[in-house]
Design a protein around this motif. Structure first.
Motif, PDB file in Angstrom:
ATOM      1  N   ALA A  79      -7.121   6.245  -0.802  1.00 42.77           N
ATOM      2  CA  ALA A  79      -7.429   4.938  -1.386  1.00 42.77           C
ATOM      3  C   ALA A  79      -8.700   4.357  -0.794  1.00 42.77           C
ATOM      4  N   GLY A  80      -9.104   4.855   0.378  1.00 41.09           N
ATOM      5  CA  GLY A  80     -10.355   4.425   1.006  1.00 41.09           C
ATOM      6  C   GLY A  80     -10.288   3.011   1.547  1.00 41.09           C
ATOM      7  N   GLY A  81     -11.453   2.479   1.869  1.00 42.62           N
ATOM      8  CA  GLY A  81     -11.545   1.104   2.365  1.00 42.62           C
ATOM      9  C   GLY A  81     -10.791   0.898   3.662  1.00 42.62           C
ATOM     10  N   THR A  82     -10.075  -0.196   3.731  1.00 40.58           N
ATOM     11  CA  THR A  82      -9.408  -0.570   4.974  1.00 40.58           C
ATOM     12  C   THR A  82      -8.191   0.303   5.294  1.00 40.58           C
ATOM     13  N   ALA A  83      -7.765   1.163   4.352  1.00 52.09           N
ATOM     14  CA  ALA A  83      -6.630   2.049   4.597  1.00 52.09           C
ATOM     15  C   ALA A  83      -6.945   3.104   5.652  1.00 52.09           C
ATOM     16  N   ARG A  84      -8.206   3.223   6.036  1.00 54.14           N
ATOM     17  CA  ARG A  84      -8.584   4.208   7.055  1.00 54.14           C
ATOM     18  C   ARG A  84      -7.968   3.877   8.415  1.00 54.14           C
ATOM     19  N   HIS A  85      -7.468   2.680   8.564  1.00 50.14           N
ATOM     20  CA  HIS A  85      -6.910   2.277   9.853  1.00 50.14           C
ATOM     21  C   HIS A  85      -5.484   2.779  10.073  1.00 50.14           C
ATOM     22  N   TYR A  86      -4.874   3.408   9.067  1.00 48.69           N
ATOM     23  CA  TYR A  86      -3.538   3.967   9.235  1.00 48.69           C
ATOM     24  C   TYR A  86      -3.625   5.391   9.765  1.00 48.69           C
ATOM     25  N   ARG A  87      -2.601   5.800  10.515  1.00 47.57           N
ATOM     26  CA  ARG A  87      -2.543   7.176  10.999  1.00 47.57           C
ATOM     27  C   ARG A  87      -1.099   7.670  10.955  1.00 47.57           C
ATOM     28  N   SER A  88      -0.950   8.980  10.937  1.00 41.72           N
ATOM     29  CA  SER A  88       0.392   9.560  10.998  1.00 41.72           C
ATOM     30  C   SER A  88       0.961   9.369  12.401  1.00 41.72           C
TER      31      SER A  88
ATOM     32  N   LEU B  76       2.975  10.087   3.216  1.00 45.04           N
ATOM     33  CA  LEU B  76       2.111   9.253   2.368  1.00 45.04           C
ATOM     34  C   LEU B  76       0.725   9.026   2.968  1.00 45.04           C
ATOM     35  N   ILE B  77       0.470   9.556   4.146  1.00 46.68           N
ATOM     36  CA  ILE B  77      -0.791   9.243   4.823  1.00 46.68           C
ATOM     37  C   ILE B  77      -2.001   9.734   4.038  1.00 46.68           C
TER      38      ILE B  77
ATOM     39  N   ARG C  49       0.822  -1.208   0.000  1.00 50.06           N
ATOM     40  CA  ARG C  49       0.000   0.000   0.000  1.00 50.06           C
ATOM     41  C   ARG C  49       0.857   1.259   0.000  1.00 50.06           C
ATOM     42  N   LEU C  50       1.950   1.242   0.738  1.00 45.76           N
ATOM     43  CA  LEU C  50       2.825   2.412   0.770  1.00 45.76           C
ATOM     44  C   LEU C  50       3.531   2.614  -0.567  1.00 45.76           C
ATOM     45  N   LEU C  51       3.961   1.533  -1.187  1.00 50.95           N
ATOM     46  CA  LEU C  51       4.588   1.653  -2.506  1.00 50.95           C
ATOM     47  C   LEU C  51       3.610   2.217  -3.526  1.00 50.95           C
ATOM     48  N   THR C  52       2.369   1.736  -3.472  1.00 46.66           N
ATOM     49  CA  THR C  52       1.345   2.254  -4.387  1.00 46.66           C
ATOM     50  C   THR C  52       1.086   3.723  -4.123  1.00 46.66           C
ATOM     51  N   ALA C  53       1.012   4.096  -2.830  1.00 48.28           N
ATOM     52  CA  ALA C  53       0.789   5.504  -2.473  1.00 48.28           C
ATOM     53  C   ALA C  53       1.943   6.383  -2.956  1.00 48.28           C
TER      54      ALA C  53
END
Length: 331
Positions: free
Chosen positions: A235-244, A228-229, A165-169
């Motif tokens: 990207a939405g979906g389950t990526a909402r669980h990440y935070r700075s 990258l946050i 996900r980070l590489l895609t971001a």
């Protein structure tokens, strides 16, 4: 001639026996209060790679369980990370595990086997994503990994999920723009030292022993990822669980030049299923919270386990046994 002892009547003997039984019963009632019992049996706890934080957390929790729940025998079973842990618990190969919230959400979204049976016991500590390169490397951002050999975690691991996900971001195709190397934290440091890879991603509590030990024998640097946050959330979906988040300046003394490093963090959950006994789950949750500081002396991230936030196990519903524990300690 010695005097004969007086004969005790059957009635008096019977009364004495009854009194002794009553006294014995009262003593047992005092020593073992009615209504109090301790869970018994064998449980399996799925951890992670042998040099990772999940494994060490499991070892320390096992020691705490031996003291707090002497009737429970806990077997630790290593794994490749969150996704494998979830599969084991869901299909009954393990009773409890730790997994990151993004991996849990993805497991549910993918409709994996028995995903609907997963339950949360506690929100634990945060994992910090760590992009490690040699200190001499010219890589200053995730985008700078283009054309590099990058260890991205093994298939089925939380590391693989977040690194892709980070590489895609960062605008990279994880399968085309880098040479992905599918290994875990038990192998990554050695490959970097031998120059067989150019960088590796790791997601774990701070400090992770394998990264700390690498920094003490080989000059490394942590690449900032915090920028990258916004792309992750977009990207939405389950990526909402990440935070700075900021990795403290002293997380790895020899790798950070006394500077905090902006990155991405994701919470870990203590996970079980709706099949697990309520009393066992209640008492294990109690042991986790009670031993926070003792475990945190070695797994420093565990010191951040907070009773006020532990109850929030989104995206999983709280197990009824864990709920009983939180209700019992509610002020």
């Amino acid at each position: 001639m010695p005097q004969a002892l007086p004969r005790i009547s059957r009635r008096r003997a019977l009364k004495g026996s009854v009194a002794a039984l009553v006294l014995s019963g009262l003593l047992m009632w005092w020593l073992v209060p009615m209504g109090e019992s301790s869970p018994r049996g064998k449980i399996t706890f799925s951890t992670g790679v042998t040099t990772g934080v999940y494994q060490r957390y499991g070892e320390l929790l096992d020691e705490a369980v031996a003291v707090d729940l002497p009737g429970v025998s806990m077997r630790l079973r290593s794994s490749q990370g969150s996704r494998e842990n979830l599969a084991r618990v869901a299909n009954g190969e393990a009773d409890f595990t730790i997994a990151t919230t993004d991996a849990v959400a993805q497991y549910k979204q993918d409709g994996m086997e028995s995903a609907d049976r997963l339950r949360g016991c506690a929100r634990l500590y945060d994992d910090y994503v760590q992009l490690v390169v040699p200190k001499s490397s010219k890589v200053r951002s995730a985008a700078g990994l283009r054309g590099k050999r990058v260890a991205v975690g093994q298939a089925g691991s939380g590391v693989r999920l977040v690194s892709n996900r980070l590489l895609t971001a960062a605008g990279l195709d994880p399968g085309k723009d880098i040479t992905p190397v599918s290994v875990g934290i038990d192998t990554m440091p050695g490959l970097l030292e031998r120059k067989e890879i150019d960088a590796f991603f790791w997601s774990g509590g701070l400090p992770t022993t394998a990264v700390r030990e690498l920094s003490e024998r080989f000059a490394i640097r942590l690449v900032p990822l915090g920028g990258l946050i916004d792309e992750l959330h977009a990207a939405g979906g389950t990526a909402r669980h990440y935070r700075s988040a900021m990795m403290p300046a002293d997380a790895y003394d020899k790798a950070q030049d006394k500077e905090a490093v902006p990155t991405v963090a994701v919470a870990n959950l203590l996970v079980t299923t709706d099949r697990t006994d309520e009393e066992l789950t209640e008492e294990l949750t109690r042991t986790v919270i009670k031993n926070r500081d003792r475990i945190g002396n070695e797994v420093h991230a565990a010191q951040l386990v907070d009773l006020r936030t532990a109850i929030y196990t989104d995206p999983l519903s709280l197990h009824e046994g864990a709920q009983r524990y939180y209700q019992s300690v509610k002020p």
